[in-house]
Design a protein around this motif. Sequence first.
Motif, PDB file in Angstrom:
ATOM      1  N   LYS A 161       0.832  -1.195   0.000  1.00  0.00           N
ATOM      2  CA  LYS A 161       0.000   0.000   0.000  1.00  0.00           C
ATOM      3  C   LYS A 161       0.871   1.250   0.000  1.00  0.00           C
ATOM      4  CE  LYS A 161      -4.273  -1.481   2.302  1.00  0.00           C
ATOM      5  NZ  LYS A 161      -5.195  -1.182   3.433  1.00  0.00           N
ATOM      6  N   ALA A 162       0.424   2.280  -0.712  1.00  0.00           N
ATOM      7  CA  ALA A 162       1.128   3.559  -0.719  1.00  0.00           C
ATOM      8  C   ALA A 162       0.193   4.673  -0.275  1.00  0.00           C
ATOM      9  CB  ALA A 162       1.670   3.864  -2.114  1.00  0.00           C
ATOM     10  N   TRP A 163       0.725   5.585   0.510  1.00  0.00           N
ATOM     11  CA  TRP A 163       0.018   6.782   0.950  1.00  0.00           C
ATOM     12  C   TRP A 163       0.874   7.960   0.527  1.00  0.00           C
ATOM     13  CZ3 TRP A 163      -0.746   8.170   6.839  1.00  0.00           C
ATOM     14  CH2 TRP A 163      -1.506   9.343   6.940  1.00  0.00           C
ATOM     15  N   ILE A 164       0.318   8.824  -0.299  1.00  0.00           N
ATOM     16  CA  ILE A 164       1.064   9.971  -0.834  1.00  0.00           C
ATOM     17  C   ILE A 164       0.618  11.238  -0.110  1.00  0.00           C
ATOM     18  CG2 ILE A 164       1.679  11.262  -2.915  1.00  0.00           C
ATOM     19  CD1 ILE A 164       0.565   8.764  -4.489  1.00  0.00           C
ATOM     20  N   ILE A 165       1.585  11.978   0.425  1.00  0.00           N
ATOM     21  CA  ILE A 165       1.298  13.242   1.103  1.00  0.00           C
ATOM     22  C   ILE A 165       2.202  14.303   0.497  1.00  0.00           C
ATOM     23  CG2 ILE A 165       1.236  14.473   3.300  1.00  0.00           C
ATOM     24  CD1 ILE A 165       1.182  11.675   4.664  1.00  0.00           C
ATOM     25  N   GLN A 166       1.600  15.284  -0.168  1.00  0.00           N
ATOM     26  CA  GLN A 166       2.413  16.346  -0.731  1.00  0.00           C
ATOM     27  C   GLN A 166       1.874  17.706  -0.313  1.00  0.00           C
ATOM     28  OE1 GLN A 166       1.016  15.124  -5.065  1.00  0.00           O
ATOM     29  NE2 GLN A 166       2.074  17.088  -5.170  1.00  0.00           N
ATOM     30  N   THR A 167       2.791  18.603  -0.057  1.00  0.00           N
ATOM     31  CA  THR A 167       2.437  19.957   0.347  1.00  0.00           C
ATOM     32  C   THR A 167       2.546  20.891  -0.854  1.00  0.00           C
ATOM     33  OG1 THR A 167       4.740  20.430   0.986  1.00  0.00           O
ATOM     34  CG2 THR A 167       3.262  19.568   2.692  1.00  0.00           C
ATOM     35  N   THR A 168       1.841  22.010  -0.777  1.00  0.00           N
ATOM     36  CA  THR A 168       1.917  23.005  -1.845  1.00  0.00           C
ATOM     37  C   THR A 168       1.686  24.394  -1.279  1.00  0.00           C
ATOM     38  OG1 THR A 168       0.959  23.730  -3.957  1.00  0.00           O
ATOM     39  CG2 THR A 168      -0.528  22.681  -2.404  1.00  0.00           C
ATOM     40  N   GLY A 169       2.235  25.405  -1.956  1.00  0.00           N
ATOM     41  CA  GLY A 169       2.009  26.780  -1.547  1.00  0.00           C
ATOM     42  C   GLY A 169       0.704  27.335  -2.094  1.00  0.00           C
ATOM     43  N   SER A 170       0.124  26.663  -3.070  1.00  0.00           N
ATOM     44  CA  SER A 170      -1.136  27.118  -3.663  1.00  0.00           C
ATOM     45  C   SER A 170      -2.286  26.877  -2.702  1.00  0.00           C
ATOM     46  CB  SER A 170      -1.414  26.372  -4.970  1.00  0.00           C
ATOM     47  OG  SER A 170      -0.353  26.539  -5.890  1.00  0.00           O
ATOM     48  N   ASP A 171      -3.253  27.795  -2.690  1.00  0.00           N
ATOM     49  CA  ASP A 171      -4.407  27.581  -1.821  1.00  0.00           C
ATOM     50  C   ASP A 171      -5.426  26.672  -2.511  1.00  0.00           C
ATOM     51  OD1 ASP A 171      -5.949  29.150  -3.606  1.00  0.00           O
ATOM     52  OD2 ASP A 171      -5.594  30.968  -2.450  1.00  0.00           O
ATOM     53  N   ARG A 172      -6.411  26.236  -1.744  1.00  0.00           N
ATOM     54  CA  ARG A 172      -7.364  25.253  -2.236  1.00  0.00           C
ATOM     55  C   ARG A 172      -8.161  25.762  -3.441  1.00  0.00           C
ATOM     56  NH1 ARG A 172      -6.896  20.277  -1.937  1.00  0.00           N
ATOM     57  NH2 ARG A 172      -6.260  20.559   0.244  1.00  0.00           N
TER      58      ARG A 172
END
Length: 232
Positions: A161-172
């Motif tokens: 199983k893989a769980w991907i967590i990525q952050t971004t500076g863009s707002d929703r």
Amino acid sequence: MLKVYKILLLITLRFSSVSFAQNDLPFVGFQVSDTTQPKTLIVIAHPNPESFNQAIKDHLTTALEAQNHQVRVRDLYDLGFDPVLSPAELKQYEDEEKAISVDVKAEQEAILWADHIIFVYPTWWWSMPAILKGYFDRVFVPGFAFSVSEKGIEGLLKGKKAWIIQTTGSDRSYIEANGLSQMIKTPMEIGLFNFCGIEVVDHQILAGVPFVSDEERKALLENLKQNVEKHF
């Protein structure tokens, strides 16, 4: 180079027959190697040791160990992982029996060890950092991540199983207005993990991280900790 062309052709044919709706993914069954102490690998790709990505890694490690997981961390920047696929390594795509370099072998062994893999990384130019892209180029090679034969392409990493967590500076709102979410999820979930037989349990994009309050960041971290039990 003929074998390379055959691989690319088979990949193209495979994609042409795949539905790109997330709900249509043919997820594989999942069994952990030891239900009393599952093995979880965290792969992180952020150069700043004080970053929010590193805080995510630390909080997840704590939460996983509290649930009796064995945890290993592969920090690609700390390891000095070389993301450049060399001409010699390209031959691995022609001949699955080619020798694997020591650094790539270490990453492959970590993946084979794991029941679960969590990827933590920032969004740069609507994509992943180059070091992580190179990690996939060099590590997820034929004979390890998938095999090619006259019958087609088979994922070799089934049962993980893989769980991907990525952050971004863009707002929703920016993400939704410009279709960023689906644009970056499809290559990872279908083009990479589903292709290799890995089930994606979640792909979270944490929006506007540099601009939210400390309280909001703490809430994000707490939510991720709660998701550990949900996903694994």
